[in-house]
Motif scaffolding. Structure first.
Motif, PDB file in Angstrom:
ATOM      1  N   PHE A  27       0.857  -1.181   0.000  1.00  0.00           N
ATOM      2  CA  PHE A  27       0.000   0.000   0.000  1.00  0.00           C
ATOM      3  C   PHE A  27       0.893   1.230   0.000  1.00  0.00           C
ATOM      4  CE2 PHE A  27       0.383   1.553   4.433  1.00  0.00           C
ATOM      5  CZ  PHE A  27       1.050   0.479   5.006  1.00  0.00           C
ATOM      6  N   THR A  28       0.286   2.390  -0.214  1.00  0.00           N
ATOM      7  CA  THR A  28       1.065   3.631  -0.258  1.00  0.00           C
ATOM      8  C   THR A  28       1.285   4.121   1.164  1.00  0.00           C
ATOM      9  OG1 THR A  28       0.048   4.137  -2.395  1.00  0.00           O
ATOM     10  CG2 THR A  28       1.251   5.904  -1.294  1.00  0.00           C
ATOM     11  N   PHE A  29       2.416   3.716   1.717  1.00  0.00           N
ATOM     12  CA  PHE A  29       2.735   3.993   3.121  1.00  0.00           C
ATOM     13  C   PHE A  29       2.669   5.491   3.422  1.00  0.00           C
ATOM     14  CE2 PHE A  29       4.633   3.041   7.138  1.00  0.00           C
ATOM     15  CZ  PHE A  29       5.625   3.977   7.386  1.00  0.00           C
ATOM     16  N   SER A  30       3.214   6.290   2.550  1.00  0.00           N
ATOM     17  CA  SER A  30       3.329   7.734   2.819  1.00  0.00           C
ATOM     18  C   SER A  30       1.984   8.444   2.827  1.00  0.00           C
ATOM     19  CB  SER A  30       4.257   8.381   1.793  1.00  0.00           C
ATOM     20  OG  SER A  30       3.774   8.161   0.481  1.00  0.00           O
ATOM     21  N   ASN A  31       0.920   7.770   2.414  1.00  0.00           N
ATOM     22  CA  ASN A  31      -0.412   8.382   2.391  1.00  0.00           C
ATOM     23  C   ASN A  31      -1.211   8.135   3.663  1.00  0.00           C
ATOM     24  OD1 ASN A  31       0.057   9.320  -0.157  1.00  0.00           O
ATOM     25  ND2 ASN A  31      -1.421   7.986  -1.185  1.00  0.00           N
ATOM     26  N   HIS A  32      -0.644   7.360   4.574  1.00  0.00           N
ATOM     27  CA  HIS A  32      -1.420   6.929   5.731  1.00  0.00           C
ATOM     28  C   HIS A  32      -0.804   7.349   7.052  1.00  0.00           C
ATOM     29  CE1 HIS A  32      -3.038   4.241   2.656  1.00  0.00           C
ATOM     30  NE2 HIS A  32      -4.098   4.126   3.424  1.00  0.00           N
ATOM     31  N   TRP A  33      -1.652   7.851   7.957  1.00  0.00           N
ATOM     32  CA  TRP A  33      -1.252   7.918   9.347  1.00  0.00           C
ATOM     33  C   TRP A  33      -0.968   6.481   9.804  1.00  0.00           C
ATOM     34  CZ3 TRP A  33      -2.471  11.831  13.398  1.00  0.00           C
ATOM     35  CH2 TRP A  33      -2.696  13.100  12.852  1.00  0.00           C
ATOM     36  N   MET A  34      -0.017   6.352  10.716  1.00  0.00           N
ATOM     37  CA  MET A  34       0.326   5.039  11.251  1.00  0.00           C
ATOM     38  C   MET A  34       0.220   5.054  12.769  1.00  0.00           C
ATOM     39  SD  MET A  34       0.964   3.106   8.623  1.00  0.00           S
ATOM     40  CE  MET A  34       1.654   1.682   9.474  1.00  0.00           C
ATOM     41  N   GLU A  46      -4.665  -1.259  23.688  1.00  0.00           N
ATOM     42  CA  GLU A  46      -4.396   0.088  24.167  1.00  0.00           C
ATOM     43  C   GLU A  46      -3.645   0.851  23.086  1.00  0.00           C
ATOM     44  OE1 GLU A  46      -2.001   2.450  27.760  1.00  0.00           O
ATOM     45  OE2 GLU A  46      -1.507   0.375  27.292  1.00  0.00           O
ATOM     46  N   TRP A  47      -4.189   1.962  22.649  1.00  0.00           N
ATOM     47  CA  TRP A  47      -3.491   2.810  21.694  1.00  0.00           C
ATOM     48  C   TRP A  47      -2.263   3.409  22.368  1.00  0.00           C
ATOM     49  CZ3 TRP A  47      -2.964   8.195  22.210  1.00  0.00           C
ATOM     50  CH2 TRP A  47      -2.322   8.825  21.136  1.00  0.00           C
ATOM     51  N   VAL A  48      -1.136   3.399  21.673  1.00  0.00           N
ATOM     52  CA  VAL A  48       0.125   3.878  22.230  1.00  0.00           C
ATOM     53  C   VAL A  48       0.551   5.193  21.600  1.00  0.00           C
ATOM     54  CG1 VAL A  48       2.596   3.376  22.469  1.00  0.00           C
ATOM     55  CG2 VAL A  48       0.903   1.551  22.794  1.00  0.00           C
ATOM     56  N   SER A  49       0.540   5.233  20.244  1.00  0.00           N
ATOM     57  CA  SER A  49       1.098   6.399  19.577  1.00  0.00           C
ATOM     58  C   SER A  49       0.590   6.470  18.147  1.00  0.00           C
ATOM     59  CB  SER A  49       2.624   6.314  19.595  1.00  0.00           C
ATOM     60  OG  SER A  49       3.212   7.460  19.029  1.00  0.00           O
ATOM     61  N   ALA A  50       0.614   7.673  17.585  1.00  0.00           N
ATOM     62  CA  ALA A  50       0.215   7.898  16.203  1.00  0.00           C
ATOM     63  C   ALA A  50       1.163   8.899  15.568  1.00  0.00           C
ATOM     64  CB  ALA A  50      -1.215   8.413  16.143  1.00  0.00           C
ATOM     65  N   ILE A  51       1.295   8.800  14.259  1.00  0.00           N
ATOM     66  CA  ILE A  51       2.140   9.735  13.525  1.00  0.00           C
ATOM     67  C   ILE A  51       1.455  10.083  12.214  1.00  0.00           C
ATOM     68  CG2 ILE A  51       3.512   7.907  12.417  1.00  0.00           C
ATOM     69  CD1 ILE A  51       5.975   9.788  12.817  1.00  0.00           C
ATOM     70  N   ASN A  52       1.569  11.351  11.807  1.00  0.00           N
ATOM     71  CA  ASN A  52       0.902  11.764  10.575  1.00  0.00           C
ATOM     72  C   ASN A  52       1.705  11.325   9.355  1.00  0.00           C
ATOM     73  OD1 ASN A  52       3.033  13.590  10.699  1.00  0.00           O
ATOM     74  ND2 ASN A  52       1.780  15.341  10.082  1.00  0.00           N
ATOM     75  N   THR A  53       1.173  11.611   8.173  1.00  0.00           N
ATOM     76  CA  THR A  53       1.788  11.080   6.959  1.00  0.00           C
ATOM     77  C   THR A  53       3.205  11.591   6.750  1.00  0.00           C
ATOM     78  OG1 THR A  53       0.739  12.839   5.681  1.00  0.00           O
ATOM     79  CG2 THR A  53      -0.430  10.735   5.788  1.00  0.00           C
ATOM     80  N   GLY A  55       5.261  12.670   9.070  1.00  0.00           N
ATOM     81  CA  GLY A  55       6.145  12.360  10.182  1.00  0.00           C
ATOM     82  C   GLY A  55       6.467  13.543  11.068  1.00  0.00           C
ATOM     83  N   ASP A  56       5.807  14.677  10.851  1.00  0.00           N
ATOM     84  CA  ASP A  56       6.130  15.863  11.648  1.00  0.00           C
ATOM     85  C   ASP A  56       5.153  16.129  12.776  1.00  0.00           C
ATOM     86  OD1 ASP A  56       4.913  18.408   9.299  1.00  0.00           O
ATOM     87  OD2 ASP A  56       4.140  16.439   9.870  1.00  0.00           O
ATOM     88  N   SER A  57       4.168  15.277  12.928  1.00  0.00           N
ATOM     89  CA  SER A  57       3.260  15.386  14.077  1.00  0.00           C
ATOM     90  C   SER A  57       3.085  14.011  14.698  1.00  0.00           C
ATOM     91  CB  SER A  57       1.897  15.924  13.648  1.00  0.00           C
ATOM     92  OG  SER A  57       1.992  17.270  13.247  1.00  0.00           O
ATOM     93  N   ALA A  58       3.260  13.934  16.004  1.00  0.00           N
ATOM     94  CA  ALA A  58       3.171  12.659  16.714  1.00  0.00           C
ATOM     95  C   ALA A  58       2.324  12.832  17.968  1.00  0.00           C
ATOM     96  CB  ALA A  58       4.560  12.164  17.082  1.00  0.00           C
TER      97      ALA A  58
END
Length: 118
Positions: A27-34, A46-53, A55-58
């Motif tokens: 899949f297009t990794f760079s298009n998705h929040w992870m 339990e949700w631990v962490s998220a990062i935007n497409t 990588g500048d917001s966590a």
């Protein structure tokens, strides 16, 4: 097809560090929040962490804030979780995850076990 493969888990003493990786493909990794999500023994997800497409917001759960750092390398299609000052309560299976904007799809890796114990 979509694949998420976590690695880097293991047994570590309290206060130690680990770096988890999640190799993504199909899949297009760079298009998705992870996301990183964990499941401790006998407990729910339990949700631990998220990062935007880009990588500048966590974002972090309060339980890991200041100790864990999420990052991504879009050129390598890889997600990371640097975990420092680990505590026994961090013991869990750690999963990487992504989903559609409207949750029309939702993919998970197989997980990697992290055990924090002396």
């Amino acid at each position: 097809q979509v694949q998420l493969v976590e690695s880097g888990g293991g047994l570590v003493q309290p206060g130690g560090s680990l770096r988890l990786s999640c190799a993504a493909s199909g899949f297009t990794f760079s298009n998705h929040w992870m996301y990183w999500v964990r499941q401790a023994p006998g407990k729910g997800l339990e949700w631990v962490s998220a990062i935007n497409t880009g990588g500048d917001s966590a974002y972090y759960a309060d339980s890991v804030k200041g100790r864990f750092t999420i990052s991504r390398d879009n050129a390598k299609n890889t997600l990371y979780l640097q975990m420092n000052n680990l505590k026994p309560e961090d013991t869990a299976i750690y999963y990487c995850n992504f989903r559609g904007v409207f949750n029309e799809y939702d993919y998970w890796g197989q997980g990697t076990q992290v055990t924090v114990s002396s």
